[in-house]
Design an enzyme around this catalytic site. Structure first.
Site, short mmCIF file in Angstrom:
data_model
loop_
_atom_site.label_atom_id
_atom_site.label_comp_id
_atom_site.label_asym_id
_atom_site.label_seq_id
_atom_site.Cartn_x
_atom_site.Cartn_y
_atom_site.Cartn_z
N LEU A 14 0.87 -1.18 0.00
CA LEU A 14 0.00 0.00 0.00
C LEU A 14 0.90 1.23 0.00
CD1 LEU A 14 -2.94 0.81 -0.02
CD2 LEU A 14 -2.98 0.64 2.45
N HIS A 15 1.40 1.60 -1.17
CA HIS A 15 2.37 2.67 -1.33
C HIS A 15 1.67 4.01 -1.53
CE1 HIS A 15 1.60 2.51 -5.69
NE2 HIS A 15 1.57 1.20 -5.50
N ALA A 16 2.43 5.06 -1.76
CA ALA A 16 1.90 6.43 -1.80
C ALA A 16 0.80 6.62 -2.83
CB ALA A 16 3.04 7.43 -2.05
N ALA A 19 -2.32 4.65 -1.73
CA ALA A 19 -2.87 5.28 -0.53
C ALA A 19 -3.57 6.58 -0.90
CB ALA A 19 -1.78 5.53 0.50
#
Length: 85
Positions: A14-16, A19
């Site tokens: 769940l990266h930038a 997200a």
């Protein structure tokens, strides 16, 4: 209260970017939306809280929607997870 679980399939977890998409979608709804992974919990309307969870690929997350528009919010977020995360 509406809840669903989802296993993160993105190799980056769940990266930038993902997200950010989650926060953008959660902001459309008035209900409270939380994400949980193990002992960690975060408000889905706060990107830094989600990023601080450091959710990795293969982790199972639970999304909980509670409030007046919880059912359409849950359906919308589930679709987002299935399409992008």
């Amino acid at each position: 209260m509406q809840t669903f679980t989802y296993t993160i399939t993105d190799p980056l977890g769940l990266h930038a970017r993902s997200a950010g998409l989650l926060v953008k979608e959660a902001a459309r709804w008035t209900c409270e939306i939380t994400i949980s992974c193990g002992e960690k919990h975060a408000n889905c309307k706060h990107i830094f809280a989600i990023m601080g969870m450091a959710v990795k690929q293969g982790a199972e997350v639970a999304i909980t929607c509670e409030g007046t528009d919880e059912e359409p919010a849950k359906d919308s977020l589930l679709q987002l997870f299935e399409m992008t995360l």
